[in-house]
Write an enzyme that holds these catalytic residues in place. Structure first.
Site, PDB file in Angstrom:
ATOM      1  CG  ASP A 174      33.341  32.628  68.683  1.00  0.00           C
ATOM      2  OD1 ASP A 174      33.355  32.927  67.642  1.00  0.00           O
ATOM      3  OD2 ASP A 174      32.434  32.317  69.591  1.00  0.00           O
ATOM      4  CG  ASP A 204      25.181  33.539  63.018  1.00  0.00           C
ATOM      5  OD1 ASP A 204      24.630  32.393  63.706  1.00  0.00           O
ATOM      6  OD2 ASP A 204      26.035  34.085  63.721  1.00  0.00           O
ATOM      7  CG  HIS A 261      27.047  28.549  71.053  1.00  0.00           C
ATOM      8  ND1 HIS A 261      27.340  29.781  71.577  1.00  0.00           N
ATOM      9  CD2 HIS A 261      25.971  28.857  69.874  1.00  0.00           C
ATOM     10  CE1 HIS A 261      26.792  30.830  70.419  1.00  0.00           C
ATOM     11  NE2 HIS A 261      25.740  29.904  69.428  1.00  0.00           N
ATOM     12  CG  ASP A 286      13.936  40.571  53.664  1.00  0.00           C
ATOM     13  OD1 ASP A 286      13.218  41.418  53.634  1.00  0.00           O
ATOM     14  OD2 ASP A 286      13.453  40.387  51.935  1.00  0.00           O
ATOM     15  N   GLY A 290      27.324  33.820  74.216  1.00  0.00           N
ATOM     16  CA  GLY A 290      27.099  32.392  73.865  1.00  0.00           C
ATOM     17  C   GLY A 290      28.648  32.542  73.136  1.00  0.00           C
ATOM     18  CG  HIS A 291      30.010  34.311  70.678  1.00  0.00           C
ATOM     19  ND1 HIS A 291      30.204  33.682  70.296  1.00  0.00           N
ATOM     20  CD2 HIS A 291      28.338  35.131  71.017  1.00  0.00           C
ATOM     21  CE1 HIS A 291      29.079  33.840  68.695  1.00  0.00           C
ATOM     22  NE2 HIS A 291      28.420  33.912  69.845  1.00  0.00           N
ATOM     23  CG  HIS A 336      22.372  30.374  66.740  1.00  0.00           C
ATOM     24  ND1 HIS A 336      23.746  31.065  67.762  1.00  0.00           N
ATOM     25  CD2 HIS A 336      21.407  29.789  67.554  1.00  0.00           C
ATOM     26  CE1 HIS A 336      23.374  30.667  69.033  1.00  0.00           C
ATOM     27  NE2 HIS A 336      21.472  29.975  68.673  1.00  0.00           N
TER      28      HIS A 336
END
Length: 557
Positions: A195, A76, A141, A49, A367-368, A74
């Site tokens: 990022d 992640d 973002h 999963d 968003g980056h 988010h």
């Protein structure tokens, strides 16, 4: 105890991969954690999963954990909380309003887990945690309430950008506060952790204003229903679609578990606004003319059970495609999903509906930050040291090269991977030779970490060449096989079409058992089964060039 001179920074996820973000700051046994995310499984991980960080390094150090800071909502970055929080000793959590709402809503699916201790934070919030002084600052973002983190440590100031982009003209959000960023940079940044997801993309990311204008063109043209598929977490895009629907007199139905959950949270917290009566249930869609309906749903990545796939395959309870429909893919394709997304598009075209996706016109913005924005962040912060985070290894390397091009000395730039220990002092940054354990921990149903490499290899074998079960009944007195062995095949060969192969296999099984067990005396049945497995495996490979999983069953009677 030897006095610690270096701050230890240990990434447990998010470096060399997209997702599973988790980073440790450690100073004299006091530990601060940033993010606790998961990532989705790879194609060769059947049945898995999620993949979560390996926290074995923190075992026995639970009382030293001062808190966990979250950048945004988010999965992640927050998705591993239910699986790991009790193993970390249920430390204090710090999250912005929307992030806190999403965390708590998901935790309802895990009632057996301890109650979370979440302190709400906002733009400008300052907290002290042991040797660390933390300040949160807002970053643009594609989800609201995203926070960068400024950390004062005993060795100097660290700035963690979170996922971010620069947007001077966003929709339903405030623009990037460059004055705030410059003020942070002027305080002196020892280390910038930035990022890297967009480090291989040229130029500047798109503004949400451009997306809004292009989406409006589609609304102007569309005469029938509009079906817009996007990520369940793309709150800003959902708000844009609701606002455009209201402008053009359309009712809005939202479908998809994650999307409905997020919309419910955002409405309650004021992050999504709609006029009274705009939002309807999906079973009410047929009560209105097609020209007055917008459906916002999940499934833009081709997920098998997501709403868009069920609509296309005719399995949706209330929605059937019509030739007058317009379908919008308002998201980019996640690497690895290209084939399923192509299938979706092909099926939509076969059913004669109009399709719009981001390659046709700008109806999705990531968003980056891309290369120009990343360079601007480095220029604003003027860091002494640079550590690229959040991205595949190639992204990290390209981001590191950008930092060098902006004047950060080569020796002050580190490209690290998960599990490596980064030592930071006022004058030096280095990586220890010996990493800590940071391999994948896989979540499968209720099991956490019980799917290891052996289990995964078995699943891969089953998915490739199937299973071949041989059942032999052996007379205890004589050691001879009674009757003909039974054979069960799943995913290997179709039994009715392979009678010759099966007859030869049965003959060989009888021969193996008779020779190994029929000589009298005590019988080592494990050896007998191993002989069947190995010799029949070799035989089947010579005949089929396939290696199924062979399961011999020997029953004494």
């Amino acid at each position: 105890m030897k006095q610690q001179k270096n701050l230890r920074i240990i990434p447990l996820g998010g470096l060399g991969e997209v997702g599973r973000n988790m980073t440790i700051f450690e100073w004299q046994e006091k530990i601060l954690i940033i993010d606790l995310g998961f990532r989705m499984p790879e194609e060769d991980m059947p049945g898995v999963d999620y993949i979560i960080p390996n926290i074995s390094y923190l075992k026995g150090k639970e009382k030293n954990i001062l808190g966990v800071l979250f950048t945004h909502g988010h999965y992640d970055h927050i998705g591993a909380i239910p699986y790991l929080i009790d193993k970390l000793g249920n430390p204090p959590l710090f999250a912005s309003g929307l992030t806190k709402g999403i965390i708590l809503k998901r935790q309802e699916d895990f009632p057996q887990k301890p109650r979370l201790k979440i302190t709400p934070i906002k733009d400008g919030t300052k907290i002290s945690l042991g040797p660390f002084k933390v300040e949160f600052f807002k970053q643009n973002h594609n989800i609201s309430d995203n926070m960068g983190i400024f950390v004062q440590t005993p060795v100097g100031n660290i700035l963690h950008t979170s996922d971010f982009k620069f947007d001077a003209d966003p929709v339903y959000d405030t623009p990037t506060n460059f004055q705030k960023l410059k003020s942070l940079g002027n305080r002196g940044i020892l280390l910038l952790m930035s990022d890297s997801t967009g480090a291989e993309e040229e130029n500047h990311s798109l503004s949400e204003r451009t997306i809004m204008d292009n989406l409006e063109e589609i609304f102007k043209q569309s005469k029938g229903r509009i079906i817009a598929a996007t990520f369940g977490s793309l709150i800003n895009r959902i708000q844009q679609l609701i606002a455009l629907s209201e402008k053009y007199g359309r009712k809005v139905a939202v479908d998809g578990y994650s999307m409905k959950t997020n919309v419910e949270i955002c409405k309650r917290l004021g992050y999504i606004k709609s006029q009274k009566g705009t939002l309807i249930k999906v079973d009410q869609v047929q009560n209105y003319p097609d020209s007055k309906i917008t459906l916002i749903c999940t499934g833009a990545q081709g997920e098998g059970q997501a709403v868009l796939m069920r609509i296309i395959t005719g399995q949706h309870k209330f929605i059937r495609l019509k030739k007058t429909d317009t379908v919008i893919f308002s998201s980019s394709v996640i690497p690895g999903n290209e084939r399923t997304v192509q299938f979706l598009k092909d099926e939509l075209y076969r059913q004669n509906v109009r399709v719009f996706h981001y390659k046709m016109m700008d109806i999705h913005a990531g968003g980056h930050a891309q290369r120009e924005e990343l360079k601007k962040m480095i220029r604003i912060m003027r860091p002494k040291f640079f550590l690229p985070i959040h991205g595949q290894y190639s992204m990290l390397v390209n981001h590191a090269e950008l930092a060098k091009s902006e004047g950060v000395p080569d020796k002050n730039v580190v490209v690290a991977e998960n599990g490596q220990i980064i030592n930071l002092s006022r004058n030096k940054i280095s990586v220890e030779k010996k990493p800590i354990e940071s391999n994948y921990v896989m979540v499968d149903g209720l099991g956490i970490g019980d799917v290891g490499e052996v289990v995964l290899r078995d699943r891969q074998t089953l998915s490739k060449d199937g299973m071949f079960v041989i059942v032999a009944i052996v007379d205890r007195n004589t050691g001879k096989v009674r009757n003909s062995p039974d054979i069960i095949s799943r995913g290997f060969v179709y039994l009715r079409a392979s009678k010759g192969l099966l007859a030869e296999t049965r003959k060989r099984v009888v021969d193996i058992v008779d020779k190994t067990a029929g000589s009298g005396g005590a019988v080592n049945w494990s050896y007998v089964k191993d002989s069947i497995r190995n010799r029949i495996g070799d035989f089947l490979y010579t005949k089929t060039k396939r290696r199924p999983m062979i399961l011999p069953v020997v029953i004494e009677v």
